[in-house]
Scaffold this active site. Structure first.
Site, mmCIF file in Angstrom:
data_model
loop_
_atom_site.group_PDB
_atom_site.id
_atom_site.type_symbol
_atom_site.label_atom_id
_atom_site.label_comp_id
_atom_site.label_asym_id
_atom_site.label_seq_id
_atom_site.Cartn_x
_atom_site.Cartn_y
_atom_site.Cartn_z
ATOM 1 N N LYS A 11 45.142 15.437 -8.619
ATOM 2 C CA LYS A 11 45.377 15.147 -10.035
ATOM 3 C C LYS A 11 44.302 15.868 -10.842
ATOM 4 O O LYS A 11 43.115 15.704 -10.569
ATOM 5 C CB LYS A 11 45.313 13.637 -10.271
ATOM 6 C CG LYS A 11 45.853 13.187 -11.623
ATOM 7 C CD LYS A 11 47.376 13.324 -11.687
ATOM 8 C CE LYS A 11 47.937 12.630 -12.920
ATOM 9 N NZ LYS A 11 47.835 11.169 -12.834
ATOM 10 N N HIS A 12 44.720 16.668 -11.795
ATOM 11 C CA HIS A 12 43.790 17.434 -12.622
ATOM 12 C C HIS A 12 42.800 18.233 -11.783
ATOM 13 O O HIS A 12 41.590 18.190 -11.994
ATOM 14 C CB HIS A 12 43.068 16.519 -13.612
ATOM 15 C CG HIS A 12 43.988 15.874 -14.612
ATOM 16 N ND1 HIS A 12 44.758 16.593 -15.493
ATOM 17 C CD2 HIS A 12 44.279 14.573 -14.836
ATOM 18 C CE1 HIS A 12 45.477 15.766 -16.232
ATOM 19 N NE2 HIS A 12 45.216 14.531 -15.848
ATOM 20 N N ASN A 66 29.546 17.527 -9.760
ATOM 21 C CA ASN A 66 28.963 17.024 -8.528
ATOM 22 C C ASN A 66 30.012 16.236 -7.741
ATOM 23 O O ASN A 66 30.721 15.411 -8.315
ATOM 24 C CB ASN A 66 27.773 16.114 -8.835
ATOM 25 C CG ASN A 66 26.551 16.884 -9.294
ATOM 26 O OD1 ASN A 66 26.149 17.837 -8.661
ATOM 27 N ND2 ASN A 66 25.945 16.453 -10.411
ATOM 28 N N HIS A 82 32.783 24.509 -9.679
ATOM 29 C CA HIS A 82 32.720 24.156 -11.099
ATOM 30 C C HIS A 82 34.011 24.531 -11.822
ATOM 31 O O HIS A 82 34.831 25.247 -11.286
ATOM 32 C CB HIS A 82 31.535 24.858 -11.759
ATOM 33 C CG HIS A 82 30.219 24.348 -11.272
ATOM 34 N ND1 HIS A 82 29.403 25.075 -10.427
ATOM 35 C CD2 HIS A 82 29.588 23.167 -11.474
ATOM 36 C CE1 HIS A 82 28.312 24.367 -10.169
ATOM 37 N NE2 HIS A 82 28.404 23.208 -10.783
#
Length: 530
Positions: A281-282, A424, A530
């Site tokens: 999800k996302h 993180n 990231h």
């Protein structure tokens, strides 16, 4: 005839892709267009009974050097570049016996396909087209007078223009074809230069060229006010770009991004060893699990975060079967992606008309090198794909207590998943399944706490008295800069930890692990994402 209309009297055709060639050429001949051609293209046209002049009859020189030199001649390039309304150009054409070429049709040597099939270095070099790009660029520059076609999909548009304008092309069409022509040669050169860089192991070439082929325009990007499109690159890698969509509505920008994230994660799990399912999800995994069967793996993955899984992406490392399909469609799912699907499974998914089912034909190799890009203001960052795999790492036990065999299996599982969680990243796992995931926080301790909270919430949803994190292991994508994140994991019930190591405070963190009775191993590899 209006000045922006240019009649086509003569066409030069030289194509490696002969799709639709004969029908197109025949339609040109029926309009009175004379044909000039080269090599295999000329032979194909002649064999079809079409009148065609060999380019050597135009230039007065035979093809030579194994076909490397055939169209690089003033009688070809002069015919393409001459500005028809320029008296000096017309005088030069007359003086040197140069006839105008009004339509150029070229599809380049299949360099990208040659590389993709793993051909030898020499074969790849021989499939670098020289004359083709030179002619394409010449014709595109002179689009005020010349139409240039670089792929068969534009044959129909050219014929429609000719039919609607008494044998002439419009400036609007010629401009559109010129734009595509330059984009094609740019993408072609990009493929060649990037191949050279790869063969030389050059990670930072002075110029980095990019090229892609439009897969489909999109309704919008991440948000409705952002324009977007999906492009394929020459990289030969199983995934969303190579998948066949068996059913469902068009994929959105976010669907493609999330589906890629899910499939890359599930590819970490060898299908010969275990069935695996990833729910995303996302762009973050919200549940990952292994099992004897896909349905078992799916149920374990779903249990990690059943709330976030609603409207998510499901990726599988084996052929989707009917049993797994029945279970997956019980909740709203956006996309299912798998190497293949049985007919029964496809029929079950088909009952959900908006659910997309993608089959890829295989899994991407997590160890394969590749290029990853990200734009910044005024430029872009380029880096190699994170192809480090935990199975290849030398794990170092740094605590007094070594992990048990079961803990070690779960540790490697968790680190495999952490590689695909936004930093993180903290991943709790137990029994070959994630039980809590903390992603994308500014502080690692916050990720630890969120993952622990997720594990507690999942336990409540399952009607259990204790958090799923109790008796679990925990993986961190990067080192713990302080002991607080590790202690948060211990408080949640984790018994063992896997992390890269390398902090200035490693000794402090190891001491805290020993005091908490945790086993901890270092991988020596970080997985920032990231």
């Amino acid at each position: 005839m209006p000045s922006d209309l240019k009649r086509v009297n003569r066409a030069l055709l030289s194509v490696s892709d002969k799709t639709g060639l004969i029908d197109f050429a025949r339609a040109l001949v029926e309009r009175g267009v004379s044909l000039v051609s080269t090599g295999g293209t000329r032979k194909a046209l002649a064999d079809a009974g079409l009148p065609v002049l060999d380019v050597s009859e135009v230039t007065g020189f035979p093809e030579m050097m194994d076909g490397r030199v055939k169209t690089l001649h003033p009688k070809v390039h002069g015919g393409l570049l001459a500005v028809r309304a320029n008296p000096e150009h017309q005088a030069a054409m007359l003086a040197h016996g140069i006839e105008a070429i009004d339509l150029l049709v070229v599809s380049l040597y299949p360099f990208e396909a040659t590389v993709a099939k793993g051909a030898s270095y020499d074969d790849c070099i021989e499939n670098i087209d020289i004359g083709g790009p030179a002619m394409i660029r010449a014709a595109a520059k002179n689009h005020a007078d010349v139409a240039v076609v670089v792929e068969p999909s534009d044959y129909a548009a050219v014929l429609a223009d000719l039919a609607g304008n008494d044998g002439a092309t419009t400036l609007t069409l010629r401009k559109r074809l010129a734009q595509k022509a330059y984009a094609r040669t740019a993408a072609y050169d990009a493929a060649i230069s990037n191949w050279f860089a790869a063969t030389l192991c050059e990670t930072a070439p002075a110029f980095r060229a990019l090229g892609g082929v439009l897969a489909e325009p999109m309704r919008y990007g991440e948000n409705p006010h952002q324009a977007a499109a999906f492009y394929r690159t020459p990289e030969n890698r199983f995934g969303v770009a190579t998948a066949r969509q068996l059913q469902g509505k068009q994929l959105s920008y976010n669907n493609i991004n999330d589906t890629d994230a899910a499939f890359e994660c599930v590819a970490e799990f060898d299908p010969a060893r275990t069935a695996a399912v990833v729910i995303v999800k996302h762009a973050n995994p919200c549940g990952v699990a292994e099992g004897e069967t896909l349905v078992e793996a799916y149920e374990k993955a779903l249990a990690c975060d059943p709330v976030s899984a609603f409207g998510g992406i499901v990726a599988l490392n084996r052929t989707l079967d009917a049993e797994a399909a029945k279970k997956i469609v019980e909740i709203f799912t956006e996309v299912i992606i798998a190497p293949a699907a049985t007919d029964d499974a496809a029929a079950i998914v088909a009952a959900k008309k908006n659910l997309r089912l993608l089959v890829t034909g295989g899994l991407p190799d997590p160890r394969a090198p590749g290029l990853m890009l990200r734009t910044v203001a005024g430029g872009f960052l380029a880096q190699g794909r994170d192809n480090a795999v935990v199975d290849d790492m030398e794990l170092k036990v740094v605590t007094r207590r070594a992990p048990s065999a079961q803990e070690l299996a779960d540790l490697t599982f968790a680190f495999r998943v952490a590689k695909h969680v936004k930093s993180n990243a903290i991943v709790y796992a137990k029994g070959g399944a994630t039980v809590g995931i903390g992603a994308g926080q500014m502080s690692r301790v916050d990720s630890s706490r969120i993952a622990a909270w997720k594990a507690a919430e999942a336990a409540k949803a399952a009607g259990l008295a204790h958090s799923l994190a109790k008796g679990s292991v925990v993986a961190s994508d990067a080192f713990f800069p302080f002991a607080d994140g590790l202690l948060a994991a211990a408080e949640a019930g984790a018994t063992a930890v896997i992390q890269p190591g390398g902090s200035m405070r490693d000794d402090e963190v190891i001491k805290a692990a020993d005091e908490a009775g945790l086993a901890m191993v270092f991988t020596g590899h970080r997985h920032f994402r990231h």
